[in-house]
Design a protein around this motif. Structure first.
Motif, PDB file in Angstrom:
ATOM      1  N   GLU A  20       0.835  -1.208   0.000  1.00 50.38           N
ATOM      2  CA  GLU A  20       0.000   0.000   0.000  1.00 50.38           C
ATOM      3  C   GLU A  20       0.877   1.268   0.000  1.00 50.38           C
ATOM      4  O   GLU A  20       1.935   1.307   0.633  1.00 50.38           O
ATOM      5  N   ALA A  21       0.390   2.255  -0.768  1.00 53.96           N
ATOM      6  CA  ALA A  21       0.987   3.586  -0.783  1.00 53.96           C
ATOM      7  C   ALA A  21      -0.047   4.518  -0.164  1.00 53.96           C
ATOM      8  O   ALA A  21      -0.933   5.035  -0.838  1.00 53.96           O
ATOM      9  N   THR A  22       0.041   4.729   1.132  1.00 56.12           N
ATOM     10  CA  THR A  22      -0.990   5.438   1.885  1.00 56.12           C
ATOM     11  C   THR A  22      -0.709   6.932   1.953  1.00 56.12           C
ATOM     12  O   THR A  22       0.389   7.385   1.615  1.00 56.12           O
ATOM     13  N   PRO A  23      -1.671   7.716   2.438  1.00 50.24           N
ATOM     14  CA  PRO A  23      -1.408   9.137   2.672  1.00 50.24           C
ATOM     15  C   PRO A  23      -0.307   9.375   3.712  1.00 50.24           C
ATOM     16  O   PRO A  23       0.209  10.482   3.823  1.00 50.24           O
ATOM     17  N   ASP A  24       0.056   8.322   4.455  1.00 58.42           N
ATOM     18  CA  ASP A  24       1.136   8.403   5.440  1.00 58.42           C
ATOM     19  C   ASP A  24       2.450   7.865   4.879  1.00 58.42           C
ATOM     20  O   ASP A  24       3.343   7.469   5.641  1.00 58.42           O
ATOM     21  N   LEU A  25       2.587   7.865   3.566  1.00 54.52           N
ATOM     22  CA  LEU A  25       3.742   7.247   2.919  1.00 54.52           C
ATOM     23  C   LEU A  25       5.076   7.806   3.430  1.00 54.52           C
ATOM     24  O   LEU A  25       6.026   7.053   3.637  1.00 54.52           O
ATOM     25  N   THR A  26       5.158   9.107   3.633  1.00 52.51           N
ATOM     26  CA  THR A  26       6.421   9.716   4.056  1.00 52.51           C
ATOM     27  C   THR A  26       6.932   9.074   5.343  1.00 52.51           C
ATOM     28  O   THR A  26       8.093   8.642   5.429  1.00 52.51           O
ATOM     29  N   ALA A  27       6.077   9.004   6.353  1.00 55.99           N
ATOM     30  CA  ALA A  27       6.473   8.420   7.636  1.00 55.99           C
ATOM     31  C   ALA A  27       6.730   6.925   7.505  1.00 55.99           C
ATOM     32  O   ALA A  27       7.641   6.376   8.151  1.00 55.99           O
ATOM     33  N   GLN A  28       5.957   6.262   6.659  1.00 57.61           N
ATOM     34  CA  GLN A  28       6.110   4.812   6.529  1.00 57.61           C
ATOM     35  C   GLN A  28       7.382   4.445   5.764  1.00 57.61           C
ATOM     36  O   GLN A  28       8.049   3.455   6.101  1.00 57.61           O
ATOM     37  N   ILE A  29       7.746   5.243   4.783  1.00 66.88           N
ATOM     38  CA  ILE A  29       9.032   5.045   4.104  1.00 66.88           C
ATOM     39  C   ILE A  29      10.181   5.266   5.083  1.00 66.88           C
ATOM     40  O   ILE A  29      11.188   4.542   5.072  1.00 66.88           O
ATOM     41  N   THR A  30      10.048   6.263   5.947  1.00 57.67           N
ATOM     42  CA  THR A  30      11.077   6.523   6.959  1.00 57.67           C
ATOM     43  C   THR A  30      11.269   5.303   7.854  1.00 57.67           C
ATOM     44  O   THR A  30      12.400   4.883   8.138  1.00 57.67           O
ATOM     45  N   GLN A  31      10.151   4.709   8.300  1.00 56.98           N
ATOM     46  CA  GLN A  31      10.233   3.529   9.143  1.00 56.98           C
ATOM     47  C   GLN A  31      10.810   2.335   8.385  1.00 56.98           C
ATOM     48  O   GLN A  31      11.585   1.542   8.943  1.00 56.98           O
ATOM     49  N   LEU A  32      10.463   2.199   7.119  1.00 57.26           N
ATOM     50  CA  LEU A  32      10.992   1.114   6.299  1.00 57.26           C
ATOM     51  C   LEU A  32      12.502   1.228   6.174  1.00 57.26           C
ATOM     52  O   LEU A  32      13.239   0.237   6.269  1.00 57.26           O
ATOM     53  N   ASN A  33      12.982   2.454   6.002  1.00 58.12           N
ATOM     54  CA  ASN A  33      14.418   2.662   5.835  1.00 58.12           C
ATOM     55  C   ASN A  33      15.189   2.586   7.143  1.00 58.12           C
ATOM     56  O   ASN A  33      16.387   2.316   7.150  1.00 58.12           O
ATOM     57  N   LYS A  34      14.513   2.792   8.263  1.00 57.61           N
ATOM     58  CA  LYS A  34      15.153   2.529   9.559  1.00 57.61           C
ATOM     59  C   LYS A  34      15.334   1.027   9.752  1.00 57.61           C
ATOM     60  O   LYS A  34      16.332   0.580  10.321  1.00 57.61           O
ATOM     61  N   ALA A  35      14.354   0.264   9.268  1.00 59.85           N
ATOM     62  CA  ALA A  35      14.437  -1.192   9.376  1.00 59.85           C
ATOM     63  C   ALA A  35      15.562  -1.746   8.515  1.00 59.85           C
ATOM     64  O   ALA A  35      16.268  -2.678   8.924  1.00 59.85           O
ATOM     65  N   LEU A  36      15.747  -1.164   7.330  1.00 59.80           N
ATOM     66  CA  LEU A  36      16.809  -1.619   6.433  1.00 59.80           C
ATOM     67  C   LEU A  36      17.403  -0.413   5.702  1.00 59.80           C
ATOM     68  O   LEU A  36      16.943  -0.050   4.623  1.00 59.80           O
ATOM     69  N   PRO A  37      18.411   0.233   6.302  1.00 63.74           N
ATOM     70  CA  PRO A  37      19.058   1.375   5.634  1.00 63.74           C
ATOM     71  C   PRO A  37      19.769   0.915   4.367  1.00 63.74           C
ATOM     72  O   PRO A  37      20.472  -0.094   4.363  1.00 63.74           O
ATOM     73  N   SER A  38      19.549   1.634   3.290  1.00 62.94           N
ATOM     74  CA  SER A  38      20.232   1.341   2.030  1.00 62.94           C
ATOM     75  C   SER A  38      20.080   2.538   1.106  1.00 62.94           C
ATOM     76  O   SER A  38      19.338   3.475   1.392  1.00 62.94           O
ATOM     77  N   LYS A  39      20.775   2.493  -0.007  1.00 60.53           N
ATOM     78  CA  LYS A  39      20.691   3.589  -0.978  1.00 60.53           C
ATOM     79  C   LYS A  39      19.328   3.608  -1.673  1.00 60.53           C
ATOM     80  O   LYS A  39      18.896   4.638  -2.174  1.00 60.53           O
ATOM     81  N   THR A  40      18.675   2.468  -1.707  1.00 62.58           N
ATOM     82  CA  THR A  40      17.384   2.358  -2.378  1.00 62.58           C
ATOM     83  C   THR A  40      16.264   2.798  -1.446  1.00 62.58           C
ATOM     84  O   THR A  40      16.172   2.331  -0.305  1.00 62.58           O
TER      85      THR A  40
END
Length: 309
Positions: free
Chosen positions: A79-99
């Motif tokens: 899902e790409a929700t209206p909260d995408l910004t915060a959720q992408i941040t959490q995703l990248n905390k879980a797995l930091p990478s260039k992508t």
């Protein structure tokens, strides 16, 4: 001949120890992380003056799963929700990478499930070819309607076509399979997803009209997986000020009733998600929720992790 056998044995040992068969025998951290549990409008909900939205008790993001595979350094959103910004941040905390994200799987064209794609556009991120996995009608909707079509023409997203019941192989130990579910399909079809990991699997069905309208049997499908994240929009048919027939969903009690002959182990696979702001079951101290939990059922909360290893 004796020397040849010894050499062969030593050679095979070296191959195994060198990791030649690592795609078969390794087990690295692979898991689903809950990034949001609310219905499309989130919590607090616009225009709501009730206690559910006027206290600090609940501040819930819209329903979203993160899928992380540390061995392959891959991460995905469902899902790409209206909260995408915060959720992408959490995703990248879980797995930091260039992508930023290796792909986004969308279930359908209702506001809470795809409108976060706007943040990938030129006004915000200006992303470069983020893979977005879409069913045929959903693909057509994005390609032929502004402003979403601009994401395609500017190559902010790279649409990957899905077909029902057809596997999408993400790595040699991770695949995703979409399947159709009955829902209000004004602009697109609606799908759920089966996520098959290294050892464990999950269903994700955040929206469905009624289980009886689905061509599959929920209880049977839950038996085949380890986790089932399912629609928990409403607890009561009277909790909203609109006719519930206009926005049909299975009541949580209806889902619970389907498992009345199931074992507690089977019930524990069911994890309720996608709560409307009016749904009192989102309160962890709610008596009805506690009674369901005693039966084995679970309730998703942001930050929860479910291993696929």
């Amino acid at each position: 001949m004796k020397c040849s056998k010894t050499f062969l044995i030593q050679f095979l040992i070296v191959l195994c120890c060198s990791g030649f068969q690592s795609n078969v025998i390794y087990s690295q951290s692979q898991y689903i992380k809950i990034l949001g549990v609310a219905q499309d409008g989130g919590i607090p909900h616009i225009g709501c003056k009730k206690a559910c939205c006027n206290s600090n008790q609940h501040n819930e993001k819209v329903v979203c799963l993160g899928l992380i595979d540390e061995h392959h350094q891959k991460k995905y959103l469902f899902e790409a929700t209206p909260d995408l910004t915060a959720q992408i941040t959490q995703l990248n905390k879980a797995l930091p990478s260039k992508t930023l994200c290796d792909g986004i799987f969308i279930t359908h064209a209702h506001m809470g499930h795809y409108t976060g794609l706007m943040y990938l556009g030129m006004e915000a991120l200006g992303a470069k070819k983020i893979p977005v996995y879409l069913m045929p009608k959903m693909k057509e909707f994005i390609e032929t309607n502004g402003p979403w079509s601009q994401l395609v023409t500017l190559k902010n997203i790279d649409i990957k076509s899905l077909s029902k019941e057809t596997d999408v192989v993400l790595t040699n130990q991770l695949k995703v399979t979409p399947f159709l579910v009955p829902h209000r399909d004004e602009f697109s079809e609606t799908v759920g997803y089966k996520i098959q990991g290294y050892k464990k699997s999950a269903l994700f069905i955040p929206d469905i009209n009624k289980w009886s309208l689905w061509r599959k049997d929920l209880v049977d499908e839950v038996k085949k997986v380890d986790y089932a994240f399912v629609d928990a929009t409403f607890a009561s048919a009277t909790e909203i000020n609109r006719p519930i027939e206009d926005i049909p969903h299975p009541l949580v009690s209806e889902t619970v009733q389907l498992f009345n002959k199931s074992s507690q182990k089977e019930r524990s696979k069911v994890i309720f998600i996608h709560f409307n702001h009016t749904n009192a079951l989102i309160n962890k101290n709610n008596k009805e929720r506690l009674s369901y939990e005693k039966l084995g059922f679970r309730f998703a909360k942001e930050g929860d992790i479910f291993s696929l290893d």
